[in-house]
Design a protein around this motif. Structure first.
Motif, short mmCIF file in Angstrom:
data_model
loop_
_atom_site.label_atom_id
_atom_site.label_comp_id
_atom_site.label_asym_id
_atom_site.label_seq_id
_atom_site.Cartn_x
_atom_site.Cartn_y
_atom_site.Cartn_z
N THR A 40 0.85 -1.19 0.00
CA THR A 40 0.00 0.00 0.00
C THR A 40 0.88 1.24 0.00
O THR A 40 2.01 1.21 0.49
N ARG A 41 0.35 2.31 -0.55
CA ARG A 41 1.13 3.55 -0.57
C ARG A 41 1.45 4.04 0.83
O ARG A 41 2.50 4.59 1.07
N ARG A 62 5.06 -0.59 2.60
CA ARG A 62 4.91 0.69 1.89
C ARG A 62 5.47 0.53 0.48
O ARG A 62 6.62 0.15 0.29
N ASP A 64 4.37 1.41 -4.04
CA ASP A 64 3.49 1.98 -5.06
C ASP A 64 3.52 1.04 -6.25
O ASP A 64 4.60 0.76 -6.79
N GLU A 67 5.68 1.90 -9.09
CA GLU A 67 7.12 2.03 -8.84
C GLU A 67 7.69 0.71 -8.34
O GLU A 67 7.79 0.47 -7.14
N THR A 70 9.88 -0.16 -5.21
CA THR A 70 9.35 -0.09 -3.86
C THR A 70 8.89 -1.45 -3.34
O THR A 70 8.61 -1.58 -2.15
N TYR A 71 8.81 -2.47 -4.21
CA TYR A 71 8.34 -3.78 -3.76
C TYR A 71 9.08 -4.95 -4.40
O TYR A 71 8.87 -6.10 -4.01
N ASP A 101 -4.85 4.19 -13.29
CA ASP A 101 -5.15 3.62 -11.98
C ASP A 101 -5.98 2.34 -12.04
O ASP A 101 -6.11 1.64 -11.03
N THR A 105 -1.67 0.08 -12.80
CA THR A 105 -1.47 -0.33 -11.40
C THR A 105 -1.65 -1.83 -11.22
O THR A 105 -1.23 -2.39 -10.20
#
Length: 160
Positions: A40-41, A62, A64, A67, A70-71, A101, A105
């Protein structure tokens, strides 16, 4: 070769886990004993999930969906990825934001999962009846009738 249960995913990463569909997926996965990570953001569950009997069993990361850095590292350790990200076409959003979105996403985490060799990917989408204004189609004086960003984004995710 083993039984299907021996090959079942045990570590699940969920994108969209704070939404209605994603949280139901995460809750059921926890109930079935899976190790669940929700990206999750904010990196934390909303209050209604935090106070639930299952929300504390989830690892909240955390990140996105748009991006991958980030994961990506965390995703390497999962057996399955579920994307269930969606955003309603609010009047404050542009057509392009709604397409992104509801499409990118879901597609971008799927591409990363494929690159990393994650064995299972589930993309949860939505079927929008053709007559639903704002979701399936839109209208403007300059463009006339057009396919709504929600439907375009969901179609792209499903095609992926």
């Amino acid at each position: 070769m083993g039984t299907p249960a021996q090959h079942a995913a045990r570590r699940l990463m969920v994108f969209g886990g704070t939404g209605m569909v994603g949280s139901a997926i995460a809750e059921e996965a926890v109930r079935r004993g899976l190790s669940v990570t929700c990206v999750t953001r904010g990196g934390a569950p909303p209050a209604h999930i935090a106070s639930s009997d299952w929300g504390g069993a989830v690892r909240w990361l955390r990140g996105d969906a748009l991006e991958p850095d980030t994961y990506r590292d965390a995703m390497r350790h999962h057996d399955a990825v579920v994307t269930s990200v969606g955003r309603l076409p609010l009047p404050s959003l542009t057509h392009e934001e709604v397409v992104r979105d509801n499409g990118d996403t879901n597609i971008i985490p799927g591409r990363v999962a494929r690159e990393l060799g994650v064995p299972r990917l589930v993309v949860v989408g939505a079927s929008i009846p053709a007559f639903v204004p704002g979701m399936a189609f839109g209208f403007s004086p300059s463009r006339g009738v057009f396919r709504a960003g929600y439907a375009v984004g969901k179609d792209r995710a499903e095609a992926f």
